[in-house]
Design an enzyme around this catalytic site. Structure first.
Site, short mmCIF file in Angstrom:
data_model
loop_
_atom_site.label_atom_id
_atom_site.label_comp_id
_atom_site.label_asym_id
_atom_site.label_seq_id
_atom_site.Cartn_x
_atom_site.Cartn_y
_atom_site.Cartn_z
N GLU A 132 38.31 40.56 31.07
CA GLU A 132 39.09 41.60 31.25
C GLU A 132 39.75 42.34 30.32
O GLU A 132 39.88 41.55 29.01
CB GLU A 132 40.31 40.77 32.13
N ASP A 182 36.08 50.01 38.65
CA ASP A 182 36.59 51.51 38.81
C ASP A 182 35.42 52.45 39.25
O ASP A 182 34.41 52.33 38.64
CB ASP A 182 37.22 51.91 37.27
N TYR A 256 46.74 42.57 48.83
CA TYR A 256 46.38 43.86 48.84
C TYR A 256 45.40 44.41 49.76
O TYR A 256 45.17 45.30 50.33
CB TYR A 256 46.39 44.41 47.42
#
EC number: 2.1.1.33
Length: 275
Positions: A132, A182, A256
């Protein structure tokens, strides 16, 4: 094009979930990368141009508790993909780092580590390296590791491509996980997407025969690209979620993600390295 695979994730009570810019859930996040746009390679070719990266630059401070945990645990459980001068790290001796020899999974873009921690707890006989770019996400994972007493996770802060290229040996991985990288939805940014042919070829080389590449995305356009790139890689062949696989593909659903389930379907894409 083959069926992409609908979501087969299990519910999780893990507290929290990735922020909107974390890769640990459908939050559109970094796929792992250093806090710089340059690859920082020592090679002459690297000094002539900057490698396009798949992450967005941002800074975030740690809380007091996170900072204390970082200072206590990071020297043992974490390392950097590049040094302060931008030189890539050396090949990892995973047996020495984990203190044992076990199947190894690399997760690129672990975000806050919700999935990382839960899956590592479910598979104590498998070692996991979480990659990360964002220090705060790694600090949250460190906090979870500390609270749960998990011993089979190590962390690298930096670019997932750097880790694959310099720190992981060919044929050494039982699995690679890339969850919700992404999507860079604008066409002019598609070159920034992590799962390009060159990266998938590198992943295939690092997998052992029978090793698994598991990708998940809730972006339909990116799912199509990932499917096409994975299917075109000669060292990989598509497998199903129901197949007998060497690693678990049951990722937890974060809070989420549960909220987002009314939106786009999640595509789960899996390939096995051919013998």
């Amino acid at each position: 094009m083959r069926h992409h695979g609908r979501m087969h994730a299990r519910e999780s009570d893990v507290a929290g979930g990735p922020a909107r810019d974390s890769a640990g859930g459908p939050a559109r996040d970094s796929a792992g990368g250093p806090a710089r746009d340059s690859a920082g390679d020592d090679s002459p070719s690297a000094h002539r141009h900057r490698r396009v990266t798949s992450f967005r630059s941002r800074r975030s401070a740690l809380s007091g508790g996170q900072q204390d945990t970082w200072e206590r645990l990071w020297p043992e459980l974490g390392t950097e993909a590049r040094d302060d001068d931008g030189r890539p790290a050396a090949l990892i001796d995973t047996a020495a780092w984990f203190g044992r020899t076990a199947p190894l999974v690399l997760e690129i873009g672990s975000g806050t580590g919700t999935s990382t921690l839960a899956m590592a707890q479910d598979e104590p006989d498998i070692d996991v390296i979480a990659v990360e770019v964002y220090r705060r996400g790694l600090a949250q994972l460190l906090t979870g590791i500390d609270r749960a007493g998990v011993r089979n996770i190590r962390m690298i802060r930096g670019d997932g491509v750097d880790v694959l290229e310099y720190m992981v040996a060919s044929g050494s991985l039982t699995g690679v996980r890339v969850f919700f990288p992404d999507p860079w939805p604008k066409a002019r940014h598609h070159k920034r997407r992590l799962l390009q042919p060159s990266t998938v070829a590198l992943i295939a080389d690092r997998l052992r025969p029978g090793g698994i590449l598991h990708a998940a995305t809730d972006h339909a356009g990116y799912a199509e690209q990932i499917a096409a790139v994975g299917d075109a890689e000669p060292l990989l062949r598509r497998v199903d979620l129901t197949d007998d696989l060497p690693i678990s593909v049951r990722r937890p659903v974060t809070k989420y993600e549960r909220k987002a389930l009314a939106g786009p379907d999640v595509a789960e894409l899996l390939w096995e390295k051919v013998p």
